[in-house]
Each structure stands twice: as C-alpha cells, then as structure tokens.
Design an enzyme around this catalytic site. Structure first.
Site, PDB file in Angstrom:
ATOM      1  N   CYS A   1      97.875  20.789 100.988  1.00 16.22           N
ATOM      2  CA  CYS A   1      96.582  20.974 101.661  1.00 16.22           C
ATOM      3  C   CYS A   1      96.117  19.661 102.274  1.00 16.22           C
ATOM      4  CB  CYS A   1      95.553  21.466 100.653  1.00 16.22           C
ATOM      5  SG  CYS A   1      93.883  21.456 101.317  1.00 16.22           S
TER       6      CYS A   1
ATOM      7  N   CYS B   1      90.754  21.627  94.040  1.00 14.32           N
ATOM      8  CA  CYS B   1      92.024  21.553  93.309  1.00 14.32           C
ATOM      9  C   CYS B   1      92.191  20.133  92.765  1.00 14.32           C
ATOM     10  CB  CYS B   1      93.208  21.821  94.243  1.00 14.32           C
ATOM     11  SG  CYS B   1      93.253  23.477  94.928  1.00 14.32           S
TER      12      CYS B   1
ATOM     13  N   TYR C   1      82.008  39.453  73.815  1.00 11.37           N
ATOM     14  CA  TYR C   1      81.904  38.700  75.071  1.00 11.37           C
ATOM     15  C   TYR C   1      82.611  39.502  76.178  1.00 11.37           C
ATOM     16  CZ  TYR C   1      81.206  34.932  71.612  1.00 11.37           C
ATOM     17  OH  TYR C   1      80.797  34.162  70.554  1.00 11.37           O
TER      18      TYR C   1
ATOM     19  N   CYS D   1      89.370  30.361  77.450  1.00 12.18           N
ATOM     20  CA  CYS D   1      89.503  29.547  78.667  1.00 12.18           C
ATOM     21  C   CYS D   1      89.407  28.066  78.344  1.00 12.18           C
ATOM     22  CB  CYS D   1      88.454  29.952  79.696  1.00 12.18           C
ATOM     23  SG  CYS D   1      86.773  29.860  79.067  1.00 12.18           S
TER      24      CYS D   1
END
Ligand code: SAH
Length: 454
Positions: free
Chosen positions: A75, A84, A315, A411
């Site tokens: 990119c 990113c 959750y 996560c």
C-alpha cells in the site's frame, strides 16, 4: 535505572520482538527501545529520538540485516496511515508472529500449557473488510479530501484506495470527493464545525453482494440529497441502500441518533454459514465475515454439541455465535449489555426461524447467576468478551455452576491467558487453543480456547 542511551545517539541494535503498535523492540543493556518499521530478527542502525526512564524510541537509519520475512508494503499510504501495522511483514511472517505471540502470552501470563495451533489465516488477505468508515474534510486549498486517519491522530491521509476495503469503498473514496463541489455539498471541517458531509460509511454483505452507503451529515436538511443519491448510484452501480445519518454534535463519534432512508432498502442481508443477518446503518457486525465463519465454526467444533445441550452465549452481541450454536443445540440463551444488539439478535433469530433461542439484555455477570437461580442451567458455556476479558464475577459463577465445557472466544490473548489460569485453578483444563486471523496486516489476533471440566 537511567537510560543507557540518550537522544540523537546512533547505534546498531538487534530487534527481538514487535509491540502491539507494530514497532520493533531492541534491548540495550535491558533497556527497551521501540523502533518504528523494524522487524524481529533484523539488525538495524537506529537514531534515538526520545528517552524516558524505563524505555525509549528510535528511528531506523538503515536496516543492516533484513528479516527474511520483510516485504515492500503493497500500500502506497502504509507509512502515513494508521490502519495497518504489519504490511512490511509477509503474510506468512505475520501468521508465524501471531502464533508465537499467542503461545508466549499463554505461557508468560497464564502458565497455560495447552497446545496453541498454527493460526488459521486467509487465503487472500486483502479487501476483507466489509465496512469502511471514511472521514471527509477539506485541505488548505479548500478541496475535499477523504481517507483514513494517521496513527493516533485525527488528521486524514487523503487516499484514492485502500487495499483492505472493498472496491465499492474505493469508488466512494476516490470518486465522491471529486464530485462534491459539482453537486454543492461542502465537506465538514472538524475545527470550524462548518460544512455538511462528515463521514461516508460503506457496508457490503459478502454473501449477497448488497451494498449500503450511509452519508453522515451535520444537518438533517440536505437540499442536495437527490444529486448525492444520483452520484452514489453512478459511482457504486450495485448499491442497494442509501441512508442519511444526522450528527450535529462537536464530537469525533461518527454516528448521530437519527437515520433516514434516502433511497432503496433500510437494511442489507448477509449470511455467515447458513445463518442470515440483517444489517442496518448502525448495527454491530463482524468486519471480516469470511474469517468470522472460520472463528465460529471453530467455536462450534469445540462446543461439540450432540443436540440435547443447553448453551449459554455470554457477551453475545447481535447473536451471531448464538445462532450458529442454535443449529446444533437444544436451546441457546444469549446475554449482552447493549439493548439494541439484543433487539437485533431477536430479529435475526426470527428471520432464520429459530425457536430454541432466548436473548436478554444486561450485564452477563448479573444475568447468568440469576438464570442459574431460576433453573436455566447450561451444559456448555460460550464467552466472547471485549478486550478486558471476562468479569471476575462471571468467572466465579462458572466455577460454582461447573458447566462441563467452556468455549472462550477472545480478541485479546493477554486477558484470555489470565482468565484461563483462573478457570484452570478452579477445576477446568484447557484442551487446545486455536488462533484465527481476523485482521490481516494488523497486530490483532483472535483465539478460541476449549476447556473441559476435569
Ligand atoms: N459475540 C459477539 C460480540 C462480541 S464483542 C459477536 O461475535 O459478534 C463483546 C460484546 O460484549 C459487545 O457486544 C459488548 O457490548 C458486550 N459486553 C461488554 N460488557 C458486557 C457485560 N458486562 N455483559 C454483557 N455483555 C457485555
């Protein structure tokens, strides 16, 4: 300890690790130096830019021995954009790093010995994000700009394309800012609080190809709306829904409270596996649907349902995992703190014809103990908490009620390791941990852990 290096020093260092921001870490006599752009196993000449008591920052002057996993970031905006962090590391290298990171965190923080499997990554780790939230503004010359924010800042990097977003998002990025002047819409300016167009949100349903474009405007009165609709239809011919959301506040929160339909349908429909989901302008939905399916299939595998189990999904968000589980369980009860998400969960359960699901809004750590008191027990418990991990009271409830199996979707490996230790000390055994790459080119890594009562 005083810093062994000072500002403006130049030195040669070996890079040992990467931080969560994607910075290389080198140690000088035990003193950590954070080095933007450097990768593990590299030797680099660096220039010290700042020293604090316990750590410092340096910039790369030259990479003397590059990592065999180093690549040119594809990119063109990678160095400025904060979206990113790892495009200079090959995708294979990213997956290897994530696997080691999860394994190290499990051992260091939780003393968890269960096997950590190789990360399940994407075959084509580009254009995976189904939702782009594009800020609009203007530059000093008064021309419209649009793009994504620089790292830890609110200044926009003006862009024409983004390699992790959809083609439809690129069409808006590159096209809409060029057309704004012609249709008389002024981009919003955060500092002066003037102008109309604040953000454009582009959502795409991967399975059906439906596309929603949401214009977030400062005012509800939007005289140029017909011209805006026609322009969007020209730029994104496959658009199926065009919405306006009104946000009049001086805030960096994207959405305001009011959403109106400008053209087409109010929702787009996507499917994950065999389950259909209705997505509205503001509804929460996983941003990488292809990997979400991988993640949920793993959770379902670990739950190992035979059809007669009662399952609690703590959750639960909009019920994505719950509905996946409901295909194979006798009953699923989902709990989530955001009432709007529970409304979405109920609607999606109905949309799919499920009659074995029950959803309730509230804190999991209060609702689940009450369910147990009311006799609503579970054989299998699935949790998918936010980054801070499970509430201590919820973990205690698990240890008291002792469901035979726990599937923990996480996560954040650090809080996963902490919580697994608590569950292991209370009688569970972690069987296996499967990391899944939901966000290629970022440092994030999801993981699913499977625990059995022993
Ligand atoms: N399982 C869902 C969402 C997981 S994200 C999915 O895969 O889509 C974590 C969710 O936990 C968020 O929706 C957040 O609103 C919710 N949450 C945060 N604290 C909570 C609490 N104390 N009790 C219940 N839900 C909570």
């Amino acid at each position: 300890m005083s810093a062994p290096v000072k500002k403006n020093d130049r030195l040669t260092v070996y890079i040992e690790d990467l931080t969560h921001d994607g910075n290389g870490v080198a140690k000088v006599d035990g003193y950590p130096l954070f080095i933007q752009g450097a990768l593990p196993s590299e030797t680099a000449e660096v220039h010290v830019v700042k020293t604090l008591k316990n750590y410092g920052f340096a910039k790369v002057v030259e990479i003397l021995e590059p990592s065999s996993d180093r690549v040119d970031a594809p990119c063109e905006y990678f160095k400025q954009c904060g979206g990113c962090q790892l495009q200079h590391l090959s995708y294979e290298g990213q997956l290897k790093w994530k696997e080691n990171m999860v394994r190290n965190v499990m051992q260091r923080i939780g003393k968890i010995d269960a096997p950590v499997l190789p990360v399940k990554g994407m075959e084509e780790p580009w254009h995976y994000r189904n939702k782009a939230q594009i800020p609009f503004s203007s530059n000093e010359a008064g021309q419209a700009i649009a793009g994504f924010y620089k790292t830890k800042s609110h200044s926009i990097v003006d862009m024409e394309r983004c390699l992790i977003q959809t083609g439809e998002a690129d069409a808006i990025l590159a096209g809409l800012k060029k057309e704004l002047a012609a249709i008389g819409v002024r981009p919003y300016n955060e500092l002066s609080h003037e102008g109309m167009l604040r953000h454009v949100v582009v959502r795409k349903a991967r399975a059906t190809g439906e596309v929603m474009v949401v214009l977030v405007t400062k005012k509800k009165k939007f005289p140029q709306k017909d011209a805006a609709v026609a322009t969007i239809q020209k730029l994104v011919p496959n658009v199926t829904s065009i919405m306006q959301n009104v946000n009049s506040d001086k805030t960096n929160v994207i959405f305001g409270d009011e959403t109106v339909n400008l053209w087409g349908k109010d929702v787009i429909i996507d499917t994950i596996g065999d389950v259909r989901f209705e997505i509205s302008a503001r509804s929460f939905y996983q941003v990488n649907p292809e990997q979400t399916e991988v993640l949920y299939k793993q959770a379902l595998d670990y739950a190992n349902l035979q059809g007669d189990e009662r399952v609690i999904d703590a959750y639960c968000g909009i019920g994505t995992i719950s509905l996946f589980l409901a295909q194979q369980a006798k009953a699923v009860m989902g709990v989530e703190i955001v009432p709007q998400a529970i409304e979405d969960a109920k609607r999606n359960a109905a949309l799919n014809g499920f009659t074995n699901t029950y959803f309730e809004a509230g804190p999991a750590e209060e609702v689940i103990p009450r369910w147990y008191k009311e006799g609503k027990e579970a054989d299998v418990l699935v949790v998918d908490p936010p980054r801070k991990g499970c509430d201590e009271a919820l973990l205690q409830t698990i240890l008291v009620q002792r469901p035979k199996r726990v599937v923990y979707v996480s996560c954040n490996p650090a809080t996963l390791a902490r919580d697994l230790r608590i569950l292991e000390d209370g009688g569970y055994q972690t069987q296996e941990i499967q990391p899944v790459d939901m966000f290629p080119h970022s440092t994030h890594c999801e993981a699913v852990a499977w625990l059995e009562l022993v």
